[in-house]
Scaffold this motif. Structure first.
Motif, PDB file in Angstrom:
ATOM      1  N   GLY A 127       0.785  -1.224   0.000  1.00 46.72           N
ATOM      2  CA  GLY A 127       0.000   0.000   0.000  1.00 46.72           C
ATOM      3  C   GLY A 127       0.816   1.272   0.000  1.00 46.72           C
ATOM      4  N   LEU A 128       2.135   1.169  -0.177  1.00 49.43           N
ATOM      5  CA  LEU A 128       3.004   2.343  -0.152  1.00 49.43           C
ATOM      6  C   LEU A 128       3.194   2.899  -1.560  1.00 49.43           C
ATOM      7  CD1 LEU A 128       4.988   4.287   1.244  1.00 49.43           C
ATOM      8  CD2 LEU A 128       6.765   2.542   0.914  1.00 49.43           C
ATOM      9  N   VAL A 129       2.977   4.190  -1.702  1.00 49.71           N
ATOM     10  CA  VAL A 129       3.179   4.871  -2.979  1.00 49.71           C
ATOM     11  C   VAL A 129       4.234   5.945  -2.763  1.00 49.71           C
ATOM     12  CG1 VAL A 129       2.133   6.283  -4.783  1.00 49.71           C
ATOM     13  CG2 VAL A 129       0.810   4.445  -3.721  1.00 49.71           C
ATOM     14  N   VAL A 130       5.312   5.865  -3.525  1.00 50.93           N
ATOM     15  CA  VAL A 130       6.390   6.843  -3.434  1.00 50.93           C
ATOM     16  C   VAL A 130       6.277   7.802  -4.611  1.00 50.93           C
ATOM     17  CG1 VAL A 130       8.887   7.204  -3.401  1.00 50.93           C
ATOM     18  CG2 VAL A 130       7.898   5.201  -2.267  1.00 50.93           C
ATOM     19  N   VAL A 131       6.226   9.101  -4.312  1.00 48.92           N
ATOM     20  CA  VAL A 131       6.116  10.114  -5.357  1.00 48.92           C
ATOM     21  C   VAL A 131       7.432  10.874  -5.449  1.00 48.92           C
ATOM     22  CG1 VAL A 131       3.613  10.348  -5.122  1.00 48.92           C
ATOM     23  CG2 VAL A 131       5.112  11.765  -3.731  1.00 48.92           C
ATOM     24  N   GLU A 132       7.793  11.211  -6.668  1.00 46.75           N
ATOM     25  CA  GLU A 132       9.024  11.970  -6.901  1.00 46.75           C
ATOM     26  C   GLU A 132       8.778  13.437  -6.562  1.00 46.75           C
ATOM     27  OE1 GLU A 132      12.011  11.058  -7.691  1.00 46.75           O
ATOM     28  OE2 GLU A 132      11.590   8.915  -7.942  1.00 46.75           O
ATOM     29  N   ASP A 133       9.210  13.829  -5.395  1.00 48.04           N
ATOM     30  CA  ASP A 133       9.018  15.205  -4.937  1.00 48.04           C
ATOM     31  C   ASP A 133      10.031  15.466  -3.842  1.00 48.04           C
ATOM     32  OD1 ASP A 133       8.197  17.687  -4.071  1.00 48.04           O
ATOM     33  OD2 ASP A 133       6.072  17.169  -3.946  1.00 48.04           O
ATOM     34  N   GLU A 134      10.812  16.510  -3.987  1.00 45.85           N
ATOM     35  CA  GLU A 134      11.834  16.831  -2.999  1.00 45.85           C
ATOM     36  C   GLU A 134      11.254  17.457  -1.740  1.00 45.85           C
ATOM     37  OE1 GLU A 134      15.033  15.924  -2.985  1.00 45.85           O
ATOM     38  OE2 GLU A 134      14.396  14.779  -4.749  1.00 45.85           O
ATOM     39  N   SER A 151       6.817  11.135  -0.077  1.00 45.20           N
ATOM     40  CA  SER A 151       7.661  11.746  -1.104  1.00 45.20           C
ATOM     41  C   SER A 151       9.097  11.268  -0.967  1.00 45.20           C
ATOM     42  CB  SER A 151       7.601  13.278  -0.984  1.00 45.20           C
ATOM     43  OG  SER A 151       8.269  13.705   0.198  1.00 45.20           O
ATOM     44  N   THR A 152       9.831  11.364  -2.064  1.00 47.19           N
ATOM     45  CA  THR A 152      11.254  11.006  -2.017  1.00 47.19           C
ATOM     46  C   THR A 152      12.017  11.942  -1.091  1.00 47.19           C
ATOM     47  OG1 THR A 152      11.568  12.362  -4.013  1.00 47.19           O
ATOM     48  CG2 THR A 152      11.263   9.985  -4.329  1.00 47.19           C
ATOM     49  N   GLY A 153      11.529  13.187  -0.975  1.00 44.08           N
ATOM     50  CA  GLY A 153      12.169  14.128  -0.064  1.00 44.08           C
ATOM     51  C   GLY A 153      12.092  13.660   1.378  1.00 44.08           C
ATOM     52  N   MET A 154      10.944  13.095   1.778  1.00 47.68           N
ATOM     53  CA  MET A 154      10.803  12.586   3.140  1.00 47.68           C
ATOM     54  C   MET A 154      11.658  11.335   3.335  1.00 47.68           C
ATOM     55  SD  MET A 154       9.533  12.940   6.145  1.00 47.68           S
ATOM     56  CE  MET A 154       8.077  14.008   6.113  1.00 47.68           C
ATOM     57  N   LEU A 155      11.688  10.467   2.338  1.00 45.62           N
ATOM     58  CA  LEU A 155      12.498   9.251   2.447  1.00 45.62           C
ATOM     59  C   LEU A 155      13.975   9.593   2.589  1.00 45.62           C
ATOM     60  CD1 LEU A 155      10.777   6.915  -0.179  1.00 45.62           C
ATOM     61  CD2 LEU A 155      10.539   6.874   2.314  1.00 45.62           C
ATOM     62  N   HIS A 156      14.423  10.629   1.887  1.00 43.32           N
ATOM     63  CA  HIS A 156      15.828  11.024   1.980  1.00 43.32           C
ATOM     64  C   HIS A 156      16.140  11.673   3.332  1.00 43.32           C
ATOM     65  CE1 HIS A 156      15.874  11.306  -2.703  1.00 43.32           C
ATOM     66  NE2 HIS A 156      16.068  10.070  -2.271  1.00 43.32           N
ATOM     67  N   THR A 157      15.107  12.234   3.971  1.00 44.68           N
ATOM     68  CA  THR A 157      15.296  12.893   5.268  1.00 44.68           C
ATOM     69  C   THR A 157      15.491  11.879   6.392  1.00 44.68           C
ATOM     70  OG1 THR A 157      13.968  14.787   4.557  1.00 44.68           O
ATOM     71  CG2 THR A 157      14.250  14.476   6.939  1.00 44.68           C
ATOM     72  N   LEU A 158      14.822  10.727   6.284  1.00 45.72           N
ATOM     73  CA  LEU A 158      14.811   9.735   7.356  1.00 45.72           C
ATOM     74  C   LEU A 158      15.745   8.572   7.039  1.00 45.72           C
ATOM     75  CD1 LEU A 158      10.936   9.582   7.919  1.00 45.72           C
ATOM     76  CD2 LEU A 158      12.598  11.082   9.052  1.00 45.72           C
ATOM     77  N   ASN A 159      16.248   7.951   8.104  1.00 46.03           N
ATOM     78  CA  ASN A 159      17.033   6.737   7.899  1.00 46.03           C
ATOM     79  C   ASN A 159      16.101   5.530   7.845  1.00 46.03           C
ATOM     80  OD1 ASN A 159      16.425   5.925  10.576  1.00 46.03           O
ATOM     81  ND2 ASN A 159      18.184   7.101  11.356  1.00 46.03           N
ATOM     82  N   THR A 160      16.661   4.353   7.716  1.00 47.28           N
ATOM     83  CA  THR A 160      15.849   3.148   7.503  1.00 47.28           C
ATOM     84  C   THR A 160      14.875   2.886   8.647  1.00 47.28           C
ATOM     85  OG1 THR A 160      17.630   2.151   6.206  1.00 47.28           O
ATOM     86  CG2 THR A 160      15.925   0.679   7.063  1.00 47.28           C
TER      87      THR A 160
END
Length: 312
Positions: A127-134, A151-160
């Motif tokens: 159910g996870l949707v990743v959108v290309e957005d900084e 967003s990819t911006g949030m994923l880049h902000t957080l670690n695993t």
């Protein structure tokens, strides 16, 4: 209808105290249920009471009294309600009905829009949707099924590990149908503005509910607190654009949220877990029971009045 009809109109004055007490001292899941039930029951009871008062004014209108074969003299003698009070009640009733209907229509449209958007998104197993957005953002989008959008911006902000906490938090919103609690509480507040503190508290307690769920899943409430703070700081300047924000499904956090609810959530996670506090639940149920019984008693009194004026 001398006293009972007015009690449901006075009990909503306790909403600020009840909202603060339940949201800060009671376990979030139970608090959410109690707050939502309180908003609905008190709104229903106060609306019915306004309707009962308005009817006492209608039976004094000569044209309507003639159609109903009611005695105006008996109505004026047996009913202690002032005509001016009945007229004000009628105006307030009309306003409450209009406001609640508008809110219900807007909420239904928002839910339909969210469901349509979710249906148009990819349907991965998790159910996870990743959108290309900084821009760092994450939110739960209700639907059949719902989606967690990050967003990819949030994923880049957080670690695993922090990403796992974020996903557990947002999935809790979908699994527990938090959008329904928010919608129902806001419906009650639309019918009776005095209940707005309860609706505001629900938007906070569903976040606390999701936070505690993430803490249970990960087994580390301190790490959840750090993730909540980190995600809020990253999204501090984000402008809400998704239907999830309009539905009150938090996860996307704006500047106003960062100024109050987020620090409270972090502090709650760093403190020992809250208990259920049965006395708080019992007090809330007692208040709701009083509102319900008073409304029933007022309705019975009105029925007796109508029988009396009809028999004269």
């Amino acid at each position: 209808m001398r006293i009972a009809v007015y009690l449901p109109l006075l009990l909503p004055l306790l909403a600020p105290l009840g909202a603060r007490t339940l949201s800060e001292r009671c376990e979030p899941r139970l608090a959410t249920w109690l707050l939502t039930a309180s908003a609905l029951v008190l709104a229903t009871a106060s609306t019915i009471s306004l309707g009962l008062l308005a009817i006492t004014g209608l039976i004094r209108v000569p044209v309507l009294a003639g159609l109903g074969h009611w005695s105006l003299h008996t109505a004026q003698h047996d009913d202690p309600t002032e005509l001016s009070v009945a007229l004000v009640a009628g105006l307030l009733l009309g306003g409450a009905a209009l406001t609640a209907a508008r809110m219900l229509w807007r909420r239904a449209r928002s839910l339909a829009t969210a469901a349509l958007q979710a249906a148009c998104m990819p349907a991965p197993d998790d159910g996870l949707v990743v959108v290309e957005d900084e821009t760092p953002e994450a939110y739960a989008l209700p639907g059949l099924p719902g989606r967690v959008v990050v967003s990819t911006g949030m994923l880049h902000t957080l670690n695993t590990s922090e990403r796992g906490i974020l996903l557990a938090h947002e999935r809790a919103h979908l699994a527990a149908h938090h959008y329904l609690f928010v919608a129902l509480a806001q419906l009650g507040a639309a019918a009776n503005p005095l209940l707005r503190p309860l609706a505001t508290a629900v938007t906070y307690t569903i976040e606390r509910w999701a936070d505690e769920h993430a803490g249970t899943v990960t087994g580390d409430r301190v790490r959840v607190a750090r993730t909540v703070g980190k995600a809020a700081l990253a999204a501090h300047d984000t402008v809400a654009r998704a239907p999830g924000a309009a539905l009150g499904i938090l996860g996307r956090r704006g500047p106003l949220a960062g100024a109050g609810p987020v620090p409270r959530r972090v502090a709650a996670l760093l403190a020992p877990p809250l208990g259920r506090h049965p006395w708080l639940a019992a007090a809330t149920v007692a208040i709701l029971a009083a509102a319900t019984l008073s409304t029933a008693e007022a309705a019975h009194d009105l029925n007796a009045l109508l029988e009396a004026v009809g028999a004269s």
